[in-house]
Design a protein around this motif. Structure first.
Motif, PDB file in Angstrom:
ATOM      1  N   VAL A 160       0.832  -1.205   0.000  1.00 66.75           N
ATOM      2  CA  VAL A 160       0.000   0.000   0.000  1.00 66.75           C
ATOM      3  C   VAL A 160       0.864   1.251   0.000  1.00 66.75           C
ATOM      4  O   VAL A 160       0.603   2.220  -0.736  1.00 66.75           O
ATOM      5  N   VAL A 161       1.918   1.251   0.821  1.00 68.93           N
ATOM      6  CA  VAL A 161       2.803   2.427   0.904  1.00 68.93           C
ATOM      7  C   VAL A 161       3.445   2.701  -0.451  1.00 68.93           C
ATOM      8  O   VAL A 161       3.494   3.858  -0.917  1.00 68.93           O
ATOM      9  N   ILE A 162       3.948   1.644  -1.082  1.00 65.99           N
ATOM     10  CA  ILE A 162       4.604   1.838  -2.388  1.00 65.99           C
ATOM     11  C   ILE A 162       3.603   2.352  -3.418  1.00 65.99           C
ATOM     12  O   ILE A 162       3.911   3.247  -4.213  1.00 65.99           O
ATOM     13  N   ALA A 163       2.396   1.802  -3.418  1.00 67.10           N
ATOM     14  CA  ALA A 163       1.374   2.257  -4.368  1.00 67.10           C
ATOM     15  C   ALA A 163       1.043   3.729  -4.166  1.00 67.10           C
ATOM     16  O   ALA A 163       0.928   4.505  -5.131  1.00 67.10           O
ATOM     17  N   LEU A 164       0.897   4.133  -2.900  1.00 66.33           N
ATOM     18  CA  LEU A 164       0.563   5.527  -2.624  1.00 66.33           C
ATOM     19  C   LEU A 164       1.707   6.473  -2.979  1.00 66.33           C
ATOM     20  O   LEU A 164       1.486   7.599  -3.434  1.00 66.33           O
ATOM     21  N   LEU A 165       2.958   6.008  -2.761  1.00 69.25           N
ATOM     22  CA  LEU A 165       4.109   6.835  -3.144  1.00 69.25           C
ATOM     23  C   LEU A 165       4.152   7.058  -4.653  1.00 69.25           C
ATOM     24  O   LEU A 165       4.388   8.183  -5.126  1.00 69.25           O
ATOM     25  N   VAL A 166       3.919   5.986  -5.407  1.00 67.79           N
ATOM     26  CA  VAL A 166       3.905   6.127  -6.874  1.00 67.79           C
ATOM     27  C   VAL A 166       2.745   7.030  -7.310  1.00 67.79           C
ATOM     28  O   VAL A 166       2.883   7.863  -8.213  1.00 67.79           O
ATOM     29  N   LEU A 167       1.600   6.881  -6.635  1.00 73.26           N
ATOM     30  CA  LEU A 167       0.453   7.732  -6.957  1.00 73.26           C
ATOM     31  C   LEU A 167       0.771   9.210  -6.707  1.00 73.26           C
ATOM     32  O   LEU A 167       0.491  10.074  -7.545  1.00 73.26           O
ATOM     33  N   ALA A 168       1.374   9.497  -5.546  1.00 71.49           N
ATOM     34  CA  ALA A 168       1.704  10.884  -5.211  1.00 71.49           C
ATOM     35  C   ALA A 168       2.731  11.456  -6.189  1.00 71.49           C
ATOM     36  O   ALA A 168       2.611  12.596  -6.652  1.00 71.49           O
TER      37      ALA A 168
END
Length: 412
Positions: A160-168
């Motif tokens: 989840v953290v990696i996905a949100l970082l890529v999203l941001a």
């Protein structure tokens, strides 16, 4: 942990910001970026396959069957190759590769690149929908490819953290590109508007100069006609008088040709900077010379100047007064040949400036009329209106033709 990264991100390719571009041509920068992403993805596929096939149980992430390692490798290479077309079909590619995020470790980096592309080049709603789908598949990935040293929830949180970082990161890049695009469009629009303003100003200036030259030429040509008419009707005039009239005609013709050459040069010039500086415009101080020209042509002109504080008269106001008198004298020569003309000026600061030209209405047939466009009084009316004044013209109670204008004269 890396597996979780792979799982969550199906994606799209870079295209236009929020809109679909029709097969954009790939730039040098695009080639470099795509080549880098492809090489990194291939390297990741080879490394992940080597780890999965390693005999060392501490390094290997064993799959139930050996053929799954090779299949995962081929899927990873396929996703790496698909990066070359992600710019053309971003959303479709993201949806097609979404199931791979549930189990493929080798396709992790290519899927992240595709997901990042979606976030950068598609609307926020689309990016969030793909993110939500990736988070769901990430939960299955953690079940199918568990990390030996991490718990299920720890691996899921990492995904989840990696996905949100890529999203941001993708949303930041998209916002920056939109800002740059907006600034570029604004600069181009400002430049286009500036060019339009310059063109309009140039056209207005040329029109103004043409109007000024019309007034000047009408005045000079009417003088020419008057002198030529005098020679025609007095062929027995003394030689000295004929020579003097011929000299006046020659001088007026030369001046008219010079004025005509100047106005044609201005109207033909493509670049106003290439035009020679405009001659000083006449003001109220030049009225005696204007009246003198008419007197030299045989017109009886009485000039009455009752203007107080004439040195404080604005130049634009004086120029307008000059043009009014010039038009009045020209009309008198055209339509009332031989009639006496009275020119009267009076005024002071705050009271305004009054300009009045009066001549007797012609009686009977006049000499052959001087042709004209009939726009002289229209031009004078426009000048007076632009100056904020009033204009009257026509026969008055005594039968004289009267051209009168009142112009505001501010105190400062």
């Amino acid at each position: 942990m890396t597996s979780a990264v792979v799982v969550e991100h199906p994606g799209l390719l870079p295209g236009s910001l929020g809109t679909t571009r029709r097969h954009p041509r790939r730039t040098t920068r695009d080639w470099l970026v795509d080549s880098f992403c492809f090489l990194v993805s291939v390297g990741w596929v080879l490394g992940a396959t080597a780890d999965a096939a390693s005999p060392d149980p501490l390094l290997a992430e064993r799959l139930p069957y050996a053929w799954m390692v090779a299949a995962d490798a081929w899927l990873g290479l396929g996703c790496a190759g698909a990066l070359w077309v992600r710019r053309r079909w971003p959303l479709g590619l993201a949806l097609a590769t979404l199931p791979l995020t549930m189990f493929s470790m080798a396709a992790g980096i290519p899927l992240l690149v595709i997901y990042f592309t979606v976030v950068v080049h598609r609307r926020t709603a689309v990016a969030l929908a793909i993110t939500a789908a990736g988070l769901v598949t990430n939960m299955f990935f953690t079940l199918l490819r568990p990390e030996p040293d991490d718990s299920y929830w720890a691996s899921t949180v990492w995904g989840v953290v990696i996905a949100l970082l890529v999203l941001a990161w993708g949303m930041f890049v998209r916002a920056r590109r939109q800002l740059v695009l907006s600034l570029r469009e604004r600069a181009e629009r400002a430049e286009a508007e500036q060019q339009l303003r310059v063109a309009q100003a140039r056209q207005l200036e040329r029109t103004r100069i043409a109007r000024e030259m019309h007034d000047v030429l009408a005045h000079r040509i009417s003088l020419l006609s008057l002198h030529a008419g005098a020679l025609e009707f007095r062929p027995d005039a003394p030689a000295e008088e004929v020579a003097r009239a011929a000299g006046v005609i020659r001088g007026s013709a030369h001046a008219a040709l010079q004025d005509l050459r100047e106005v044609i040069g201005v109207l033909r010039a493509e670049n106003s900077l290439a035009v020679e500086p405009e001659r000083p415009q006449p003001t109220i101080a030049d009225l005696p010379a204007l009246v003198g020209e008419s007197r030299a042509a045989g017109v009886r002109v009485d000039l009455r100047d009752e203007v107080r504080a004439a040195d404080r008269l604005p130049a634009a106001l004086g120029r307008t007064a000059y043009r009014i008198v010039q038009e009045g004298l020209t009309n008198a020569r055209k339509h009332a040949t031989g009639a006496a003309v009275t020119v009267e000026l009076r005024g002071a600061p705050t009271d305004g400036l009054t300009v009045e030209i009066r001549n007797r209405w012609p009686v009977g047939e006049t000499a052959e009329p001087i042709p004209g466009a009939g726009t002289g009084l229209v031009g004078v009316a426009e000048r007076v209106q632009l100056a904020g004044g009033r204009l009257e013209h026509g026969r008055d109670g005594t039968g004289d033709f009267r051209l009168a204008a009142w112009l505001p004269w501010p105190a400062t």
